[in-house]
Motif scaffolding. Sequence first.
Motif, PDB file in Angstrom:
ATOM      1  N   LEU A  69      24.687  39.201  30.854  1.00 29.10           N
ATOM      2  CA  LEU A  69      25.251  37.909  31.260  1.00 29.10           C
ATOM      3  C   LEU A  69      26.688  37.755  30.759  1.00 29.10           C
ATOM      4  O   LEU A  69      27.552  37.233  31.476  1.00 29.10           O
ATOM      5  N   THR A  70      26.945  38.217  29.546  1.00 27.92           N
ATOM      6  CA  THR A  70      28.318  38.188  29.015  1.00 27.92           C
ATOM      7  C   THR A  70      29.225  39.072  29.849  1.00 27.92           C
ATOM      8  O   THR A  70      30.351  38.687  30.196  1.00 27.92           O
ATOM      9  N   TRP A  71      28.742  40.262  30.189  1.00 30.15           N
ATOM     10  CA  TRP A  71      29.525  41.171  31.031  1.00 30.15           C
ATOM     11  C   TRP A  71      29.758  40.566  32.401  1.00 30.15           C
ATOM     12  O   TRP A  71      30.833  40.714  32.979  1.00 30.15           O
ATOM     13  N   ARG A  72      28.759  39.855  32.928  1.00 28.09           N
ATOM     14  CA  ARG A  72      28.893  39.227  34.249  1.00 28.09           C
ATOM     15  C   ARG A  72      30.021  38.204  34.231  1.00 28.09           C
ATOM     16  O   ARG A  72      30.843  38.134  35.148  1.00 28.09           O
ATOM     17  N   THR A  73      30.069  37.402  33.188  1.00 31.02           N
ATOM     18  CA  THR A  73      31.138  36.410  33.052  1.00 31.02           C
ATOM     19  C   THR A  73      32.499  37.091  32.978  1.00 31.02           C
ATOM     20  O   THR A  73      33.449  36.690  33.658  1.00 31.02           O
ATOM     21  N   GLU A  74      32.585  38.125  32.157  1.00 31.99           N
ATOM     22  CA  GLU A  74      33.857  38.837  31.978  1.00 31.99           C
ATOM     23  C   GLU A  74      34.307  39.504  33.283  1.00 31.99           C
ATOM     24  O   GLU A  74      35.467  39.429  33.671  1.00 31.99           O
ATOM     25  N   VAL A  75      33.362  40.154  33.986  1.00 32.34           N
ATOM     26  CA  VAL A  75      33.720  40.810  35.246  1.00 32.34           C
ATOM     27  C   VAL A  75      34.161  39.774  36.287  1.00 32.34           C
ATOM     28  O   VAL A  75      35.137  39.995  36.998  1.00 32.34           O
ATOM     29  N   GLY A  76      33.480  38.640  36.345  1.00 22.26           N
ATOM     30  CA  GLY A  76      33.899  37.583  37.268  1.00 22.26           C
ATOM     31  C   GLY A  76      35.326  37.133  37.024  1.00 22.26           C
ATOM     32  O   GLY A  76      36.101  36.961  37.964  1.00 22.26           O
ATOM     33  N   GLU A  77      35.676  36.957  35.749  1.00 24.67           N
ATOM     34  CA  GLU A  77      37.043  36.557  35.412  1.00 24.67           C
ATOM     35  C   GLU A  77      38.039  37.653  35.738  1.00 24.67           C
ATOM     36  O   GLU A  77      39.128  37.388  36.260  1.00 24.67           O
ATOM     37  N   LEU A  78      37.678  38.884  35.444  1.00 29.54           N
ATOM     38  CA  LEU A  78      38.606  40.001  35.689  1.00 29.54           C
ATOM     39  C   LEU A  78      38.808  40.270  37.173  1.00 29.54           C
ATOM     40  O   LEU A  78      39.919  40.596  37.593  1.00 29.54           O
ATOM     41  N   VAL A  79      37.754  40.142  37.956  1.00 28.85           N
ATOM     42  CA  VAL A  79      37.890  40.320  39.409  1.00 28.85           C
ATOM     43  C   VAL A  79      38.905  39.309  39.929  1.00 28.85           C
ATOM     44  O   VAL A  79      39.764  39.637  40.749  1.00 28.85           O
ATOM     45  N   GLY A  80      38.819  38.078  39.443  1.00 24.08           N
ATOM     46  CA  GLY A  80      39.795  37.063  39.854  1.00 24.08           C
ATOM     47  C   GLY A  80      41.200  37.399  39.386  1.00 24.08           C
ATOM     48  O   GLY A  80      42.167  37.250  40.132  1.00 24.08           O
ATOM     49  N   ALA A  81      41.338  37.868  38.141  1.00 22.53           N
ATOM     50  CA  ALA A  81      42.658  38.219  37.606  1.00 22.53           C
ATOM     51  C   ALA A  81      43.247  39.415  38.335  1.00 22.53           C
ATOM     52  O   ALA A  81      44.466  39.464  38.562  1.00 22.53           O
ATOM     53  N   LEU A  82      42.430  40.370  38.685  1.00 24.65           N
ATOM     54  CA  LEU A  82      42.924  41.564  39.379  1.00 24.65           C
ATOM     55  C   LEU A  82      43.288  41.276  40.821  1.00 24.65           C
ATOM     56  O   LEU A  82      44.091  41.999  41.417  1.00 24.65           O
ATOM     57  N   ALA A  83      42.730  40.233  41.391  1.00 22.23           N
ATOM     58  CA  ALA A  83      43.018  39.891  42.786  1.00 22.23           C
ATOM     59  C   ALA A  83      44.348  39.176  42.954  1.00 22.23           C
ATOM     60  O   ALA A  83      44.857  39.064  44.049  1.00 22.23           O
ATOM     61  N   LEU A  84      44.921  38.699  41.845  1.00 18.03           N
ATOM     62  CA  LEU A  84      46.187  37.956  41.930  1.00 18.03           C
ATOM     63  C   LEU A  84      47.349  38.845  42.289  1.00 18.03           C
ATOM     64  O   LEU A  84      47.495  39.940  42.036  1.00 18.03           O
TER      65      LEU A  84
END
Length: 122
Positions: free
Chosen positions: A107-122
């Motif tokens: 669940l912690t990894w899921r949160t981190e990946v969700g944030e990173l996917v958004g950051a990488l899409a910028l």
Amino acid sequence: MSTPTTSVEELLLTADQLLAARTGATAAGRHRGASLALRTALEISIDRVLDAAVPGLAATTMRAKMLCLGCYTAAETARRTNAVWSHLCLGCHYHQYEIGPTQDQVLTWRTEVGELVGALAL
């Protein structure tokens, strides 16, 4: 890796469904499956960033991609991406002598990946 029709969003949804399931596969299997879906979503996001920056760069090894990522994203984003990717790699692999990832870890990894996917899409 993934089929061309598989999207990052579908992989994140798959991870969410595996983590929410109470029946079917064992908890360990669901946690490893969710880890694999998260790692694949992160890798697709990394490939998109690198391929946009330097066409063909996405064809290198993931270790090489991690070294290059800092040149095309913020240093903190690259560091966090490398850290969570390393954890996900460990979480995906089965070893008889190791306990798999816990639900809280995934669940912690899921949160981190969700944030990173958004950051990488910028």
